[in-house]
Write a protein that holds these residues in place. Structure first.
Motif, PDB file in Angstrom:
ATOM      1  N   LYS A   2      -3.282   5.029  10.017  1.00  0.00           N
ATOM      2  CA  LYS A   2      -3.600   3.596  10.053  1.00  0.00           C
ATOM      3  C   LYS A   2      -3.901   3.097   8.634  1.00  0.00           C
ATOM      4  CE  LYS A   2      -4.402   2.642  14.645  1.00  0.00           C
ATOM      5  NZ  LYS A   2      -3.419   1.824  15.255  1.00  0.00           N
ATOM      6  N   ASN A   4      -4.761  -0.813   6.406  1.00  0.00           N
ATOM      7  CA  ASN A   4      -5.090  -2.232   6.549  1.00  0.00           C
ATOM      8  C   ASN A   4      -3.870  -3.079   6.236  1.00  0.00           C
ATOM      9  OD1 ASN A   4      -7.723  -1.621   7.203  1.00  0.00           O
ATOM     10  ND2 ASN A   4      -8.493  -1.915   5.115  1.00  0.00           N
ATOM     11  N   THR A  60      -5.194  -3.684  11.287  1.00  0.00           N
ATOM     12  CA  THR A  60      -4.663  -2.378  10.889  1.00  0.00           C
ATOM     13  C   THR A  60      -3.303  -2.184  11.544  1.00  0.00           C
ATOM     14  OG1 THR A  60      -5.754  -1.260  12.715  1.00  0.00           O
ATOM     15  CG2 THR A  60      -6.922  -1.295  10.614  1.00  0.00           C
ATOM     16  N   VAL A  61      -2.431  -1.491  10.826  1.00  0.00           N
ATOM     17  CA  VAL A  61      -1.098  -1.166  11.340  1.00  0.00           C
ATOM     18  C   VAL A  61      -0.887   0.340  11.180  1.00  0.00           C
ATOM     19  CG1 VAL A  61      -0.031  -3.406  10.907  1.00  0.00           C
ATOM     20  CG2 VAL A  61      -0.016  -1.696   9.111  1.00  0.00           C
ATOM     21  N   GLU A  62       0.019   0.869  11.968  1.00  0.00           N
ATOM     22  CA  GLU A  62       0.326   2.299  11.905  1.00  0.00           C
ATOM     23  C   GLU A  62       1.441   2.519  10.889  1.00  0.00           C
ATOM     24  OE1 GLU A  62      -0.210   6.216  12.636  1.00  0.00           O
ATOM     25  OE2 GLU A  62      -1.398   4.653  13.606  1.00  0.00           O
ATOM     26  N   ARG A  63       1.117   3.233   9.806  1.00  0.00           N
ATOM     27  CA  ARG A  63       2.131   3.577   8.809  1.00  0.00           C
ATOM     28  C   ARG A  63       2.829   4.841   9.276  1.00  0.00           C
ATOM     29  NH1 ARG A  63       1.489   5.014   2.449  1.00  0.00           N
ATOM     30  NH2 ARG A  63       3.689   5.382   2.128  1.00  0.00           N
TER      31      ARG A  63
END
Length: 187
Positions: A2, A4, A60-63
């Motif tokens: 995760k 930002n 938050t995003v999943e990288r």
């Protein structure tokens, strides 16, 4: 992993709206009113669609980490191209349209890099340059200046390309596989 929303950088692959997206452009915006955000242009890795999205620093995003594996090109079978994993010797079939126009540059035994996500291929990289023989080249027109007078030629794989006037049929040249352009004579 995760991250930002304000940490997204060009080239990052993220999971968003149920798909895999690569960040093409990012722009940090701090408006006079309200909180700062990251304006991100995303491109879908599967179908190529584009999307502009705003990510606030609190989001938050999943990288996603893509696995890159070396494969050796073996042969063409109908509409499929057959590759072999260089380490495990397992075979992988990819459709010609997955590789695109660059499929013409594949030669038996050529090493390519395939990007995988959860064992599913989503991208392929050919070597940046290949050496090919010129099958046909138009004769030089007398009186043309050498500055920008390129002439059409056909390579051994059937691809049409523009070459300098001094290149003749039978010569080997180095071609850029991304731009599909002449680079130089082969040594």
């Amino acid at each position: 992993m995760k991250i930002n929303g304000n940490e997204i950088r060009p080239g990052n692959v993220i999971e968003h709206n149920g798909g895999l997206w690569v960040a093409v452009k990012t722009n940090h915006v701090k408006p006079g009113k309200g909180g700062a955000y990251n304006q991100v242009e995303l491109k879908n890795l599967i179908d190529g669609t584009k999307l502009n999205e705003r990510f606030r620093s609190a989001e938050t995003v999943e990288r996603v980490r893509l696995e890159q594996k070396e494969f050796t090109y073996l042969y063409e079978q109908g509409d499929a191209l057959v590759f072999m994993d260089s380490e495990t010797y397992e075979q992988l079939e990819l459709q010609k349209d997955f590789v695109g126009d660059r499929a013409a540059f594949l030669k038996e035994g050529m090493t390519v890099t395939v990007e995988l996500y959860e064992e599913k291929p989503i991208g392929i990289s050919l070597p940046p340059q290949v050496t090919l023989e010129v099958a046909e080249a138009d004769p030089v027109v007398k009186g043309q200046t050498a500055a920008s007078s390129y002439k059409p030629a056909v390579l051994e794989n059937g691809v049409r390309i523009m070459v300098p006037p001094f290149i003749t049929a039978g010569e080997k040249i180095v071609v850029d596989t991304d731009e599909i352009t002449y680079l130089r004579r082969a040594d």
